[in-house]
Scaffold this motif. Structure first.
Motif, PDB file in Angstrom:
ATOM      1  N   ASN A 120       0.841  -1.193   0.000  1.00  0.00           N
ATOM      2  CA  ASN A 120       0.000   0.000   0.000  1.00  0.00           C
ATOM      3  C   ASN A 120       0.876   1.243   0.000  1.00  0.00           C
ATOM      4  N   VAL A 121       0.493   2.228  -0.799  1.00  0.00           N
ATOM      5  CA  VAL A 121       1.181   3.519  -0.831  1.00  0.00           C
ATOM      6  C   VAL A 121       0.196   4.572  -0.332  1.00  0.00           C
ATOM      7  N   TRP A 122       0.654   5.428   0.617  1.00  0.00           N
ATOM      8  CA  TRP A 122      -0.234   6.377   1.284  1.00  0.00           C
ATOM      9  C   TRP A 122       0.334   7.788   1.271  1.00  0.00           C
ATOM     10  N   ARG A 123      -0.585   8.761   1.291  1.00  0.00           N
ATOM     11  CA  ARG A 123      -0.266  10.109   1.744  1.00  0.00           C
ATOM     12  C   ARG A 123      -0.809  10.174   3.169  1.00  0.00           C
ATOM     13  N   GLU A 124       0.103  10.303   4.138  1.00  0.00           N
ATOM     14  CA  GLU A 124      -0.285  10.272   5.539  1.00  0.00           C
ATOM     15  C   GLU A 124      -0.992  11.577   5.941  1.00  0.00           C
ATOM     16  N   LEU A 125      -1.622  11.550   7.104  1.00  0.00           N
ATOM     17  CA  LEU A 125      -2.330  12.718   7.611  1.00  0.00           C
ATOM     18  C   LEU A 125      -1.412  13.924   7.738  1.00  0.00           C
ATOM     19  N   ASP A 126      -0.149  13.697   8.117  1.00  0.00           N
ATOM     20  CA  ASP A 126       0.786  14.809   8.295  1.00  0.00           C
ATOM     21  C   ASP A 126       1.504  15.200   7.003  1.00  0.00           C
ATOM     22  N   GLY A 127       1.108  14.612   5.868  1.00  0.00           N
ATOM     23  CA  GLY A 127       1.675  14.975   4.582  1.00  0.00           C
ATOM     24  C   GLY A 127       2.813  14.092   4.122  1.00  0.00           C
ATOM     25  N   ARG A 128       3.359  13.264   5.008  1.00  0.00           N
ATOM     26  CA  ARG A 128       4.427  12.371   4.591  1.00  0.00           C
ATOM     27  C   ARG A 128       3.899  11.336   3.603  1.00  0.00           C
ATOM     28  N   LEU A 129       4.779  10.829   2.744  1.00  0.00           N
ATOM     29  CA  LEU A 129       4.443   9.730   1.843  1.00  0.00           C
ATOM     30  C   LEU A 129       5.036   8.454   2.411  1.00  0.00           C
ATOM     31  N   SER A 130       4.338   7.339   2.205  1.00  0.00           N
ATOM     32  CA  SER A 130       4.762   6.091   2.830  1.00  0.00           C
ATOM     33  C   SER A 130       4.349   4.909   1.978  1.00  0.00           C
ATOM     34  N   PHE A 131       5.001   3.771   2.224  1.00  0.00           N
ATOM     35  CA  PHE A 131       4.469   2.523   1.698  1.00  0.00           C
ATOM     36  C   PHE A 131       4.679   1.411   2.715  1.00  0.00           C
ATOM     37  N   TYR A 132       3.803   0.409   2.624  1.00  0.00           N
ATOM     38  CA  TYR A 132       3.734  -0.667   3.603  1.00  0.00           C
ATOM     39  C   TYR A 132       3.791  -2.001   2.879  1.00  0.00           C
ATOM     40  N   LEU A 133       4.618  -2.894   3.380  1.00  0.00           N
ATOM     41  CA  LEU A 133       4.722  -4.238   2.832  1.00  0.00           C
ATOM     42  C   LEU A 133       4.308  -5.232   3.919  1.00  0.00           C
ATOM     43  N   ALA A 134       3.041  -5.618   3.929  1.00  0.00           N
ATOM     44  CA  ALA A 134       2.526  -6.641   4.845  1.00  0.00           C
ATOM     45  C   ALA A 134       2.947  -6.381   6.287  1.00  0.00           C
TER      46      ALA A 134
END
Length: 221
Positions: free
Chosen positions: A79-93
């Motif tokens: 999953n690739v996200w724009r977090e609430l605080d504006g940071r970008l992130s991705f999650y692998l399981a």
């Protein structure tokens, strides 16, 4: 004139004029029903990848936003996200890796995410500029057998959507490779140069299945 025939004729006229036509997905409002499923060209059995897209949203700082979701029956595999605080992130399981970068906005941003299991190196590219590298999920493998969607975060195999996590804005040019591309290839892509298309997802040919209120338009790249 039928909508698909109209889009085809527009694409042909752009090609004749020398511009590059590209499909664009427009998600106008927050919903728990609108999404687009992407059909991969090969199973997402990945020990490395480069995932790129062009994206814009005006939901700046209001809530978290899902940008890309790949889920199997048991896990959010990628999953690739724009977090609430504006940071970008991705999650692998599991837990994610986050990057403090300029916030996404109404201007189209070319975003790429890269990761390699052998080294654990993870990085982001925004408009051709690379972030620092972080070590993340060394030795991990992304499992095949899931479904990829744009616009929603599935909390089950393809459902349990939350309107407050849905994407609102524009997404296009989503491509994915099962390798980490060289920096200059990503920079060239941002600049509009032709590069080898994604072998997991090629936006020019990948089948898209739209659901709900999603507009598919053609614009010039």
């Amino acid at each position: 004139m039928r909508p698909l025939i109209g889009l085809f004729l527009i694409a042909v006229s752009m090609a004749l004029a020398g511009s590059v036509p590209i499909k664009t997905l427009v998600f106008s409002t927050a919903t728990s029903t609108s999404y687009v499923e992407m059909i991969p060209q090969k199973p997402l059995n990945l020990t490395a990848f480069t995932l790129c897209m062009r994206v814009a949203t005006e939901l700046s700082g209001q809530r978290e936003i899902i940008l890309f979701a790949y889920r199997t029956g048991s896990y959010d595999e990628l999953n690739v996200w724009r977090e609430l605080d504006g940071r970008l992130s991705f999650y692998l399981a599991g837990g994610g890796v986050l990057f403090k970068v300029p916030e996404l906005g109404a201007l189209i941003t070319h975003l790429c995410v890269t990761w390699d299991s052998t080294s654990g190196l993870a990085a982001l590219f925004l408009d051709g500029k690379r972030s620092l590298s972080k070590i993340y999920r060394k030795g991990h493998t992304v499992s095949p057998g899931g479904r990829v969607i744009l616009g929603q975060d599935p909390d089950s195999f393809l459902g349990s959507f939350d309107e407050q996590q849905s994407f609102v804005g524009e997404i296009s040019d989503v491509n994915m490779w099962d390798v980490v591309l060289a920096d200059n290839a990503i920079q060239g892509m941002f600049a509009g140069k032709r590069v080898a298309r994604g072998n997991v997802f090629d936006w020019e040919s990948t089948e898209l299945r739209t659901n709900g209120d999603v507009e598919v338009a053609i614009r010039e790249l």
